[in-house]
Enzyme design. Structure first.
Site, PDB file in Angstrom:
ATOM      1  N   CYS A 349       0.808  -1.221   0.000  1.00 30.19           N
ATOM      2  CA  CYS A 349       0.000   0.000   0.000  1.00 30.19           C
ATOM      3  C   CYS A 349       0.838   1.267   0.000  1.00 30.19           C
ATOM      4  O   CYS A 349       0.761   2.074   0.930  1.00 30.19           O
ATOM      5  CB  CYS A 349      -0.946  -0.032   1.185  1.00 30.19           C
ATOM      6  SG  CYS A 349      -2.060  -1.410   0.999  1.00 30.19           S
ATOM      7  N   GLU A 350       1.712   1.389  -0.956  1.00 26.23           N
ATOM      8  CA  GLU A 350       2.330   2.685  -1.211  1.00 26.23           C
ATOM      9  C   GLU A 350       2.804   2.723  -2.664  1.00 26.23           C
ATOM     10  O   GLU A 350       3.091   1.681  -3.252  1.00 26.23           O
ATOM     11  CB  GLU A 350       3.452   3.008  -0.223  1.00 26.23           C
ATOM     12  CG  GLU A 350       4.598   2.048  -0.177  1.00 26.23           C
ATOM     13  CD  GLU A 350       5.687   2.565   0.772  1.00 26.23           C
ATOM     14  OE1 GLU A 350       6.439   3.444   0.347  1.00 26.23           O
ATOM     15  OE2 GLU A 350       5.763   2.084   1.910  1.00 26.23           O
TER      16      GLU A 350
END
Ligand code: LLP
Length: 436
Positions: A349-350
């Site tokens: 999640c980046e």
């Protein structure tokens, strides 16, 4: 047929092989993602490097930080390589893999008392000392044991290696080594200390060097330093020239080991010292792949995203250094398959979890497999469990056989180390009596 820049990796009847083994067979045995190394490539790279130094009194210390899997290390130890370590953990790995202690050199700016102590007990070949405090501490520990620690002073020659700023180590801004003047002073001081034996000088100006000129400049300074020290009457048995030779990830044309060897001969060949080398990437970089599966193909505003099951926690280089790793389909594109430009990303999640932007690949379906090339160095060693993802398996191929040389470590293993603080272990009744 797609040309692969890595030897020992080739398409055979439309499938990607590593030596004599189809990656599909390994995928079936271990599941994705996983790292896969070619023993032949590792051995070949080592032998090529060694051959390039044949006119020198050379010793090669493989830099464990590039790949410290014991299976890989044992492959190199059997060929007679030495080891360059930077921690007690790497010392343990080197010994398990079979490197003799007298072929181990210890680098690093922050060796702790315990680490120095352990390495002294084992009787390693040399400590590459990077500060006065480190030399003092090492001498104190050795003196108490009535032994002398063999010491090389690591010099920071203030030469820009012309590589990525995050892997440059030989300029004044960098934390590594000591200045030329300090090196002279520390050599003189060390020569009088009871706990150390000053045996030489060391240098390492950076990693993924693609030009010889910075090396030449740095080694010239080493040559001047050695000549000075010898003229002052000090013994200088060996110089350690570090690692750093680059490989081709995209279109770089780094010097060959042979060109590098000739330059070394030219600059320091007549000093009358033994010469140590600490290569890492050039031995294992092009000997490994990271194999992954496409989970989803997702439409994007610019290009479709290929969302794969490997992520930045498995291979950090693209996120950390914007590094390029070529992406290969495991099934070779047939003539009638169209190609598509994808952004290849992991599930983390980046946004830095991106392996490649605008990469042209044969049209991919969900469930297809790909491999990131040149992932044998600084791949598995830099993996983490970020996003609570497991550590992935490592496999080595040798001819027609393969072996799992690192098991997957499931996240449950990591969670086992953790526990609630006692104040949260309250019983239900306590919770009712003591809400919040
Ligand atoms: N010797 C010393 C003292 C080093 O610091 C290094 C690498 C080496 C030898 C081996 O260098 P090589 O031949 O592998 O270039 N994680 C980065 C690379 C960091 C290198 C650190 N020191 C990457 O993924 O590019």
């Amino acid at each position: 047929m797609q040309k692969i820049k890595m030897e020992n990796f080739q398409y055979n009847k439309g499938k990607l092989f590593i030596e004599g083994v189809s990656l599909i067979d390994i995928i079936e045995a271990v599941g994705t993602p996983f790292y896969c190394y070619s023993a032949a490539a590792i051995k070949q790279n080592y032998k090529t490097f060694k051959r390039a130094l044949k006119n020198l009194d050379a010793e090669i210390f493989f830099s464990l930080k590039a790949n410290s899997n014991v299976g890989v290390l044992a492959t190199l130890a059997r060929l007679g390589a030495g080891a360059d370590i930077v921690s007690a953990g790497e010392l343990t790995r080197a010994l398990i893999a079979g490197f003799p202690p007298n072929k181990i050199v210890f680098s690093g700016v922050g060796k702790s008392r315990d680490e120095l102590s352990q390495a002294l007990s084992v009787g390693i070949k040399q400590f590459n000392v990077e500060s006065e405090s480190e030399m003092d501490l090492l001498s104190e520990i050795a003196k108490r044991r009535q032994i002398r620690a063999p010491v090389s002073i690591r010099v920071n020659p203030n030469v820009d290696a012309r590589t990525h700023s995050k892997i440059t180590t030989g300029t004044n801004e960098n934390k590594f080594g000591v200045t030329m003047d300090d090196a002279k002073r520390l050599y003189a001081k060390g020569s009088k200390m009871n706990g150390v034996d000053t045996v030489g000088v060391a240098v390492h100006i950076g990693s993924q060097l693609t030009q010889l000129a910075p090396y030449r400049r740095a080694y010239k300074k080493i040559s001047e330093l050695v000549t000075f020290l010898k003229n002052e009457g000090y013994k200088v048995e060996g110089i350690d020239l570090g690692g750093g030779l680059g490989i081709s990830y995209l279109d770089e044309i780094p010097p060959t080991p042979c060109e590098y060897g000739l330059m070394v001969e030219d600059v320091v060949g007549d000093l009358g010292c033994s010469i140590g080398f600490e290569p890492g990437r050039v031995i294992v970089g092009n000997a490994g792949l990271l194999v992954s599966q496409v989970i989803y193909v997702k439409e994007g505003n610019y290009r479709p995203f290929l969302i794969v099951d490997a992520a930045m926690n498995d291979l950090l280089r693209p996120a950390l250094y914007d590094a390029y790793h070529e992406i290969l389909p495991i099934k070779e594109a047939g003539l009638n398959i169209s190609s598509v430009r994808y952004d290849v990303v992991g599930p983390i999640c980046e946004t830095s979890d991106t392996f490649g932007i605008d990469r042209t690949l044969p049209k991919m379906e969900e469930g297809d497999f790909i491999a990131f090339s040149n992932a044998g160095a600084y791949g598995a060693v830099m993996a983490s469990t970020y996003n609570s993802r497991p550590l992935i398996p490592e496999v080595i191929v040798d001819g027609a056989r393969f072996a799992i040389v690192a098991q997957k470590v499931c996240i449950e293993e990591f969670i086992k180390r953790e526990k609630l603080p006692p104040w949260l272990e309250m019983q239900d009744e306590d919770m009712e009596a003591n809400p919040g």
